[in-house]
Design a protein around this motif. Sequence first.
Motif, mmCIF file in Angstrom:
data_model
loop_
_atom_site.group_PDB
_atom_site.id
_atom_site.type_symbol
_atom_site.label_atom_id
_atom_site.label_comp_id
_atom_site.label_asym_id
_atom_site.label_seq_id
_atom_site.Cartn_x
_atom_site.Cartn_y
_atom_site.Cartn_z
ATOM 1 N N GLN A 28 17.788 58.214 102.257
ATOM 2 C CA GLN A 28 18.021 57.245 101.186
ATOM 3 C C GLN A 28 18.162 55.822 101.734
ATOM 4 O OE1 GLN A 28 21.362 59.245 99.368
ATOM 5 N NE2 GLN A 28 20.065 60.045 97.723
ATOM 6 N N LEU A 29 18.819 55.689 102.882
ATOM 7 C CA LEU A 29 18.918 54.371 103.520
ATOM 8 C C LEU A 29 17.549 53.819 103.871
ATOM 9 C CD1 LEU A 29 21.881 54.570 106.053
ATOM 10 C CD2 LEU A 29 21.542 52.864 104.276
ATOM 11 N N LEU A 30 16.716 54.677 104.442
ATOM 12 C CA LEU A 30 15.380 54.233 104.835
ATOM 13 C C LEU A 30 14.501 53.936 103.627
ATOM 14 C CD1 LEU A 30 14.914 56.478 107.958
ATOM 15 C CD2 LEU A 30 14.946 53.981 107.911
ATOM 16 N N LEU A 31 14.748 54.598 102.520
ATOM 17 C CA LEU A 31 14.031 54.251 101.289
ATOM 18 C C LEU A 31 14.403 52.835 100.840
ATOM 19 C CD1 LEU A 31 14.181 57.543 99.215
ATOM 20 C CD2 LEU A 31 12.110 56.327 99.912
ATOM 21 N N GLN A 32 15.661 52.457 101.019
ATOM 22 C CA GLN A 32 16.128 51.129 100.613
ATOM 23 C C GLN A 32 15.692 50.037 101.582
ATOM 24 O OE1 GLN A 32 20.345 51.627 100.535
ATOM 25 N NE2 GLN A 32 20.381 52.394 98.426
ATOM 26 N N HIS A 33 15.758 50.327 102.889
ATOM 27 C CA HIS A 33 15.574 49.282 103.892
ATOM 28 C C HIS A 33 14.236 49.327 104.619
ATOM 29 C CE1 HIS A 33 19.741 47.947 103.565
ATOM 30 N NE2 HIS A 33 20.053 49.222 103.452
ATOM 31 N N LYS A 34 13.423 50.315 104.352
ATOM 32 C CA LYS A 34 12.085 50.487 104.959
ATOM 33 C C LYS A 34 12.146 50.863 106.439
ATOM 34 C CE LYS A 34 10.207 49.331 101.070
ATOM 35 N NZ LYS A 34 10.268 50.379 100.092
ATOM 36 N N GLU A 35 12.811 50.067 107.275
ATOM 37 C CA GLU A 35 12.945 50.360 108.700
ATOM 38 C C GLU A 35 14.376 50.061 109.144
ATOM 39 O OE1 GLU A 35 8.660 49.487 110.769
ATOM 40 O OE2 GLU A 35 10.145 47.880 110.809
ATOM 41 N N LEU A 36 14.911 50.942 109.998
ATOM 42 C CA LEU A 36 16.245 50.726 110.546
ATOM 43 C C LEU A 36 16.317 51.243 111.974
ATOM 44 C CD1 LEU A 36 18.517 51.915 107.588
ATOM 45 C CD2 LEU A 36 18.214 49.568 108.361
ATOM 46 N N SER A 37 17.146 50.601 112.776
ATOM 47 C CA SER A 37 17.429 51.099 114.118
ATOM 48 C C SER A 37 18.617 52.060 114.034
ATOM 49 C CB SER A 37 17.785 49.934 115.053
ATOM 50 O OG SER A 37 19.033 49.382 114.683
ATOM 51 N N CYS A 38 18.881 52.775 115.119
ATOM 52 C CA CYS A 38 20.041 53.671 115.162
ATOM 53 C C CYS A 38 21.327 52.902 114.878
ATOM 54 C CB CYS A 38 20.140 54.368 116.517
ATOM 55 S SG CYS A 38 18.905 55.639 116.747
ATOM 56 N N THR A 39 21.434 51.719 115.459
ATOM 57 C CA THR A 39 22.618 50.879 115.250
ATOM 58 C C THR A 39 22.802 50.565 113.772
ATOM 59 O OG1 THR A 39 22.236 49.887 117.419
ATOM 60 C CG2 THR A 39 23.752 48.743 115.955
ATOM 61 N N ASP A 40 21.724 50.217 113.100
ATOM 62 C CA ASP A 40 21.786 49.915 111.670
ATOM 63 C C ASP A 40 22.200 51.143 110.866
ATOM 64 O OD1 ASP A 40 20.887 47.306 112.144
ATOM 65 O OD2 ASP A 40 18.786 47.905 111.939
ATOM 66 N N ILE A 41 21.649 52.295 111.212
ATOM 67 C CA ILE A 41 21.968 53.539 110.492
ATOM 68 C C ILE A 41 23.446 53.865 110.648
ATOM 69 C CG2 ILE A 41 21.545 56.026 110.376
ATOM 70 C CD1 ILE A 41 18.607 55.363 111.210
ATOM 71 N N ILE A 42 23.971 53.747 111.872
ATOM 72 C CA ILE A 42 25.383 54.047 112.121
ATOM 73 C C ILE A 42 26.291 53.137 111.289
ATOM 74 C CG2 ILE A 42 27.202 53.828 113.877
ATOM 75 C CD1 ILE A 42 25.247 55.075 115.873
ATOM 76 N N GLU A 43 25.899 51.887 111.121
ATOM 77 C CA GLU A 43 26.702 50.950 110.324
ATOM 78 C C GLU A 43 26.806 51.364 108.861
ATOM 79 O OE1 GLU A 43 25.151 47.002 110.745
ATOM 80 O OE2 GLU A 43 25.608 46.916 112.888
ATOM 81 N N HIS A 44 25.791 52.089 108.357
ATOM 82 C CA HIS A 44 25.747 52.432 106.933
ATOM 83 C C HIS A 44 26.292 53.818 106.598
ATOM 84 C CE1 HIS A 44 22.874 49.056 106.906
ATOM 85 N NE2 HIS A 44 23.305 48.897 105.678
ATOM 86 N N ILE A 45 26.318 54.721 107.560
ATOM 87 C CA ILE A 45 26.777 56.075 107.243
ATOM 88 C C ILE A 45 27.976 56.439 108.110
ATOM 89 C CG2 ILE A 45 24.524 56.879 106.447
ATOM 90 C CD1 ILE A 45 24.171 58.307 109.086
ATOM 91 N N ASN A 46 28.682 57.449 107.708
ATOM 92 C CA ASN A 46 29.903 57.862 108.398
ATOM 93 C C ASN A 46 29.575 58.866 109.504
ATOM 94 O OD1 ASN A 46 32.587 58.113 109.023
ATOM 95 N ND2 ASN A 46 33.007 59.587 107.387
ATOM 96 N N VAL A 47 29.039 58.361 110.605
ATOM 97 C CA VAL A 47 28.760 59.180 111.779
ATOM 98 C C VAL A 47 29.540 58.564 112.933
ATOM 99 C CG1 VAL A 47 27.004 59.929 113.426
ATOM 100 C CG2 VAL A 47 26.479 59.881 111.001
#
Length: 94
Positions: A28-47
């Motif tokens: 769902q994050l990638l649907l919103q943002h098109k491209e993300l790095s691991c750092t960006d993904i970690i900032e958005h989800i609870n991992v």
Amino acid sequence: MVFENRQFREAVRVYKALGEPTRLKIVQLLLQHKELSCTDIIEHINVTACSTLSHHIKLLMDCGLLELRKEGTYHIYRLQVDLLKHYAPGVISD
């Protein structure tokens, strides 16, 4: 819908990957943002651990839902929207 063996295995991998809440959040994050790095993904989800995120990313990559692009030392992920539309059209809201 009757699948050939290859299609059946692909469908199982995709559904298994999407059946876990954290991986679905990544999609769902990638649907919103098109491209993300691991750092960006970690900032958005609870991992809490990078190894946990790596596990989720690997499963999404293995089933073909993610595409990787390297930019220097960064790994940038993009969703394979056509594959997602084929197996899980309800995940995509137009």
